[in-house]
Design a protein around this motif. Structure first.
Motif, PDB file in Angstrom:
ATOM      1  N   LEU A 142       0.822  -1.208   0.000  1.00 38.50           N
ATOM      2  CA  LEU A 142       0.000   0.000   0.000  1.00 38.50           C
ATOM      3  C   LEU A 142       0.857   1.259   0.000  1.00 38.50           C
ATOM      4  O   LEU A 142       0.531   2.256  -0.669  1.00 38.50           O
ATOM      5  CB  LEU A 142      -0.927  -0.005   1.215  1.00 38.50           C
ATOM      6  CG  LEU A 142      -2.096  -0.984   1.182  1.00 38.50           C
ATOM      7  CD1 LEU A 142      -2.854  -0.945   2.504  1.00 38.50           C
ATOM      8  CD2 LEU A 142      -3.033  -0.656   0.029  1.00 38.50           C
ATOM      9  N   LEU A 143       1.949   1.210   0.757  1.00 38.33           N
ATOM     10  CA  LEU A 143       2.853   2.363   0.784  1.00 38.33           C
ATOM     11  C   LEU A 143       3.470   2.606  -0.589  1.00 38.33           C
ATOM     12  O   LEU A 143       3.577   3.767  -1.048  1.00 38.33           O
ATOM     13  CB  LEU A 143       3.950   2.145   1.831  1.00 38.33           C
ATOM     14  CG  LEU A 143       5.012   3.250   1.945  1.00 38.33           C
ATOM     15  CD1 LEU A 143       4.366   4.587   2.293  1.00 38.33           C
ATOM     16  CD2 LEU A 143       6.059   2.876   2.992  1.00 38.33           C
ATOM     17  N   ALA A 144       3.849   1.539  -1.296  1.00 45.05           N
ATOM     18  CA  ALA A 144       4.434   1.688  -2.636  1.00 45.05           C
ATOM     19  C   ALA A 144       3.417   2.260  -3.618  1.00 45.05           C
ATOM     20  O   ALA A 144       3.732   3.161  -4.427  1.00 45.05           O
ATOM     21  CB  ALA A 144       4.954   0.340  -3.122  1.00 45.05           C
ATOM     22  N   ILE A 145       2.179   1.754  -3.564  1.00 46.91           N
ATOM     23  CA  ILE A 145       1.147   2.246  -4.480  1.00 46.91           C
ATOM     24  C   ILE A 145       0.836   3.711  -4.187  1.00 46.91           C
ATOM     25  O   ILE A 145       0.729   4.546  -5.109  1.00 46.91           O
ATOM     26  CB  ILE A 145      -0.130   1.391  -4.346  1.00 46.91           C
ATOM     27  CG1 ILE A 145       0.147  -0.042  -4.824  1.00 46.91           C
ATOM     28  CG2 ILE A 145      -1.273   2.004  -5.155  1.00 46.91           C
ATOM     29  CD1 ILE A 145      -1.005  -0.994  -4.596  1.00 46.91           C
ATOM     30  N   ALA A 146       0.678   4.048  -2.906  1.00 48.88           N
ATOM     31  CA  ALA A 146       0.378   5.436  -2.548  1.00 48.88           C
ATOM     32  C   ALA A 146       1.518   6.369  -2.945  1.00 48.88           C
ATOM     33  O   ALA A 146       1.288   7.495  -3.427  1.00 48.88           O
ATOM     34  CB  ALA A 146       0.110   5.525  -1.038  1.00 48.88           C
ATOM     35  N   THR A 147       2.755   5.912  -2.770  1.00 47.63           N
ATOM     36  CA  THR A 147       3.912   6.737  -3.140  1.00 47.63           C
ATOM     37  C   THR A 147       3.940   6.967  -4.646  1.00 47.63           C
ATOM     38  O   THR A 147       4.223   8.093  -5.126  1.00 47.63           O
ATOM     39  CB  THR A 147       5.210   6.067  -2.678  1.00 47.63           C
ATOM     40  OG1 THR A 147       5.162   5.860  -1.266  1.00 47.63           O
ATOM     41  CG2 THR A 147       6.417   6.917  -3.016  1.00 47.63           C
ATOM     42  N   ALA A 177      10.629  10.941  -0.369  1.00 47.53           N
ATOM     43  CA  ALA A 177      11.469  11.047   0.822  1.00 47.53           C
ATOM     44  C   ALA A 177      10.708  10.578   2.059  1.00 47.53           C
ATOM     45  O   ALA A 177      11.226   9.821   2.898  1.00 47.53           O
ATOM     46  CB  ALA A 177      11.940  12.491   1.004  1.00 47.53           C
ATOM     47  N   GLY A 178       9.451  11.011   2.202  1.00 49.03           N
ATOM     48  CA  GLY A 178       8.649  10.593   3.356  1.00 49.03           C
ATOM     49  C   GLY A 178       8.396   9.094   3.349  1.00 49.03           C
ATOM     50  O   GLY A 178       8.402   8.442   4.401  1.00 49.03           O
ATOM     51  N   ALA A 179       8.154   8.545   2.147  1.00 48.43           N
ATOM     52  CA  ALA A 179       7.921   7.107   2.047  1.00 48.43           C
ATOM     53  C   ALA A 179       9.154   6.311   2.444  1.00 48.43           C
ATOM     54  O   ALA A 179       9.056   5.261   3.104  1.00 48.43           O
ATOM     55  CB  ALA A 179       7.502   6.753   0.625  1.00 48.43           C
ATOM     56  N   LEU A 180      10.334   6.783   2.070  1.00 44.87           N
ATOM     57  CA  LEU A 180      11.581   6.096   2.452  1.00 44.87           C
ATOM     58  C   LEU A 180      11.779   6.129   3.965  1.00 44.87           C
ATOM     59  O   LEU A 180      12.198   5.138   4.575  1.00 44.87           O
ATOM     60  CB  LEU A 180      12.766   6.744   1.746  1.00 44.87           C
ATOM     61  CG  LEU A 180      12.838   6.527   0.225  1.00 44.87           C
ATOM     62  CD1 LEU A 180      14.011   7.307  -0.369  1.00 44.87           C
ATOM     63  CD2 LEU A 180      12.969   5.041  -0.101  1.00 44.87           C
ATOM     64  N   VAL A 181      11.459   7.304   4.562  1.00 44.60           N
ATOM     65  CA  VAL A 181      11.587   7.397   6.021  1.00 44.60           C
ATOM     66  C   VAL A 181      10.601   6.449   6.706  1.00 44.60           C
ATOM     67  O   VAL A 181      10.959   5.725   7.646  1.00 44.60           O
ATOM     68  CB  VAL A 181      11.340   8.850   6.479  1.00 44.60           C
ATOM     69  CG1 VAL A 181      11.306   8.919   8.008  1.00 44.60           C
ATOM     70  CG2 VAL A 181      12.415   9.772   5.947  1.00 44.60           C
ATOM     71  N   LEU A 182       9.332   6.429   6.217  1.00 43.26           N
ATOM     72  CA  LEU A 182       8.345   5.540   6.820  1.00 43.26           C
ATOM     73  C   LEU A 182       8.732   4.078   6.640  1.00 43.26           C
ATOM     74  O   LEU A 182       8.561   3.253   7.559  1.00 43.26           O
ATOM     75  CB  LEU A 182       6.975   5.794   6.183  1.00 43.26           C
ATOM     76  CG  LEU A 182       5.818   4.945   6.735  1.00 43.26           C
ATOM     77  CD1 LEU A 182       5.684   5.131   8.234  1.00 43.26           C
ATOM     78  CD2 LEU A 182       4.515   5.281   6.028  1.00 43.26           C
ATOM     79  N   PHE A 206      -2.049   8.658   0.690  1.00 47.67           N
ATOM     80  CA  PHE A 206      -1.488   7.938   1.839  1.00 47.67           C
ATOM     81  C   PHE A 206      -2.555   7.598   2.886  1.00 47.67           C
ATOM     82  O   PHE A 206      -2.261   6.944   3.888  1.00 47.67           O
ATOM     83  CB  PHE A 206      -0.367   8.763   2.478  1.00 47.67           C
ATOM     84  CG  PHE A 206       0.863   8.834   1.621  1.00 47.67           C
ATOM     85  CD1 PHE A 206       1.719   7.748   1.507  1.00 47.67           C
ATOM     86  CD2 PHE A 206       1.163   9.984   0.894  1.00 47.67           C
ATOM     87  CE1 PHE A 206       2.856   7.820   0.705  1.00 47.67           C
ATOM     88  CE2 PHE A 206       2.289  10.059   0.096  1.00 47.67           C
ATOM     89  CZ  PHE A 206       3.140   8.979  -0.009  1.00 47.67           C
ATOM     90  N   ALA A 207      -3.791   8.049   2.645  1.00 53.62           N
ATOM     91  CA  ALA A 207      -4.887   7.655   3.533  1.00 53.62           C
ATOM     92  C   ALA A 207      -5.123   6.151   3.472  1.00 53.62           C
ATOM     93  O   ALA A 207      -5.716   5.565   4.391  1.00 53.62           O
ATOM     94  CB  ALA A 207      -6.158   8.422   3.159  1.00 53.62           C
ATOM     95  N   TRP A 208      -4.703   5.513   2.394  1.00 58.20           N
ATOM     96  CA  TRP A 208      -4.867   4.062   2.289  1.00 58.20           C
ATOM     97  C   TRP A 208      -4.158   3.313   3.419  1.00 58.20           C
ATOM     98  O   TRP A 208      -4.534   2.216   3.782  1.00 58.20           O
ATOM     99  CB  TRP A 208      -4.333   3.569   0.950  1.00 58.20           C
ATOM    100  CG  TRP A 208      -5.108   4.064  -0.233  1.00 58.20           C
ATOM    101  CD1 TRP A 208      -6.250   4.794  -0.221  1.00 58.20           C
ATOM    102  CD2 TRP A 208      -4.773   3.862  -1.590  1.00 58.20           C
ATOM    103  NE1 TRP A 208      -6.672   5.076  -1.482  1.00 58.20           N
ATOM    104  CE2 TRP A 208      -5.779   4.509  -2.379  1.00 58.20           C
ATOM    105  CE3 TRP A 208      -3.744   3.217  -2.271  1.00 58.20           C
ATOM    106  CZ2 TRP A 208      -5.777   4.519  -3.764  1.00 58.20           C
ATOM    107  CZ3 TRP A 208      -3.735   3.219  -3.656  1.00 58.20           C
ATOM    108  CH2 TRP A 208      -4.741   3.856  -4.396  1.00 58.20           C
ATOM    109  N   ALA A 247       2.603  13.023   8.473  1.00 56.13           N
ATOM    110  CA  ALA A 247       3.337  13.992   7.655  1.00 56.13           C
ATOM    111  C   ALA A 247       3.173  13.677   6.171  1.00 56.13           C
ATOM    112  O   ALA A 247       3.013  14.597   5.331  1.00 56.13           O
ATOM    113  CB  ALA A 247       4.816  13.995   8.050  1.00 56.13           C
ATOM    114  N   LEU A 248       3.222  12.387   5.809  1.00 59.19           N
ATOM    115  CA  LEU A 248       3.011  11.992   4.413  1.00 59.19           C
ATOM    116  C   LEU A 248       1.605  12.346   3.942  1.00 59.19           C
ATOM    117  O   LEU A 248       1.401  12.725   2.780  1.00 59.19           O
ATOM    118  CB  LEU A 248       3.251  10.488   4.251  1.00 59.19           C
ATOM    119  CG  LEU A 248       4.691  10.039   4.070  1.00 59.19           C
ATOM    120  CD1 LEU A 248       4.748   8.516   4.083  1.00 59.19           C
ATOM    121  CD2 LEU A 248       5.272  10.573   2.772  1.00 59.19           C
TER     122      LEU A 248
END
Length: 402
Positions: A30-35, A50-55, A96-98, A88-89
């Motif tokens: 889900l994070l990859a799709i949202a990113t 950047a936020g996705a990498l941190v998460l 990113f609500a997913w 933050a994302l």
């Protein structure tokens, strides 16, 4: 999903590992799709990446080092960090609500009671607020979507907790049953040991003790006869030697759990006849054997019990009754086999008979236990001055007849 309680069964451990793997895979997917979607719609594309990498880094640290999160403050710190980076994302893209749905499960898993429900409500409010703020409009679907997802997550988590609790309860029952079975096996073993001790006591009394008693009587007679009649003493000593040899054979075969030598060499009627003959020769008491009915082959346990009964009764006659005549009657009936031993001796009061500290007086008690164990019955009719009759009955069915 980090561990907060270690599983206790191999099956449960495997199931939880699969659940954790599916959860982590779903979260990262889900994070990859949202990113990807956020990058395509963001003016520069870098903030979502950047936020996705941190998460990913923060979340993966907790997933890989989940065993370190057993400490409460570490688990709470990790959950707060994941939630903060996600929030933050969410300001960069509503896609990113997913991730709110897997976050619901994280909060419900790591928190408890009203704290977990409060966290779910806060996450839902954050999603609704972020979507309305980004789009500048509000709609029922914007509120219902996150709310329904939160409700589903709560129901699933509660269902999982109920199943887990039931599994633990069943495991506790299984552990109790296993422990009870072990205790029962121990109890049965102890009961078997006690029964074997009783059996050994009866066997020793009926064989070695009585044989040695006869030896004592014979040697005592030899001792008194030596000065006047050396030939008679020699005869008594010979008989004592033969009795000792028979008892030695008895002991050796008893250790190997075989039939008594007298039964191995012949059948029960012949063994009883030999016993009567030896009793008459050794004690001077007139002993007769009567057999009624047609002899049939009996189980070894029956033959041993009846022979021991005769040995015990005749030994009592020799030592206590001072009888002149003893009659042993073996009867083969349609439904039972019987053994009656009668003597015309002094008799006794059966209510006063008790085993003595030196081991004597156990004969009738042990004999009754042996007969009862085979499903039979034993009666003793006697009174002082009226002689004694011992009557034994053992059931005889086609299964007992060989």
């Amino acid at each position: 999903m980090p561990d907060t309680a270690a599983p206790t069964t191999p099956g449960l451990a495997t199931a939880l590992r699969l659940v954790r793997l599916a959860f982590h895979t779903g979260f990262l997917l889900l994070l990859a799709i949202a990113t990807t979607r956020a990058t395509l719609t963001h003016p520069t594309g870098w903030p979502p990446i950047a936020g996705a990498l941190v998460l990913t880094a923060v979340y993966s640290t907790g997933a890989l080092l989940r065993h370190t999160l057993h400490h409460r403050w570490r688990a709470m710190s990790w959950l707060a960090a994941v939630t903060a980076v996600w929030a933050a994302l969410l300001t960069t893209s509503p896609d990113f609500a997913w991730l709110a749905f897997p976050l619901f499960f994280l909060h419900l898993h790591l928190l408890h009671g009203r704290h977990a429900l409060t966290a779910v409500v806060v996450v839902t409010a954050v999603v609704v607020t972020a979507q309305g703020w980004r789009t500048g409009t509000w709609s029922i679907g914007m509120v219902l979507g996150p709310t329904i997802g939160a409700g589903v997550a709560v129901v699933i988590t509660w269902g999982y907790a109920a199943i887990y609790a039931e599994t633990q309860r069943r495991q506790a029952l299984i552990d109790d049953l296993t422990r009870t079975r072990a205790e029962l096996a121990t109890t049965q073993h102890q009961a078997g040991v006690a029964a074997e001790r009783e059996r050994l006591a009866r066997e020793i009394h009926d064989t070695l003790a009585q044989g040695l008693s006869s030896i004592v009587l014979l040697l005592r007679a030899a001792e008194t006869a030596l000065p006047a009649d050396a030939d008679k003493a020699r005869t008594r000593i010979t008989e004592a030697h033969r009795t000792a040899a028979d008892n030695l054979d008895e002991a050796r075969r008893f250790v190997r759990d075989l039939r008594p030598p007298s039964l191995s060499d012949a059948g029960l009627p012949q063994a009883l006849q030999r016993l009567c003959t030896n009793t008459a020769r050794e004690t001077g008491t007139h002993c007769r054997l009567h057999t009624n009915g047609t002899p049939v082959a009996l189980p070894s346990s029956y033959e041993v019990a009846l022979l021991r009964a005769a040995q015990t009764s005749l030994s009592n006659v020799t030592r206590h009754a001072h009888a002149s005549t003893t009659v042993v009657t073996l009867g083969y009936l349609d439904t039972e086999v019987t053994l009656d031993i009668y003597d015309d001796g002094t008799g006794f009061d059966p209510t006063t008979v008790r085993p003595a500290p030196d081991g004597t007086g156990y004969g009738l008690t042990g004999l009754r236990e042996r007969i009862t164990a085979l499903g039979g019955s034993m009666a003793v009719e006697t009174a002082p001055g009226d002689g004694t009759a011992v009557a034994i009955r053992l059931p005889l069915t086609p299964e007992e007849i060989r």
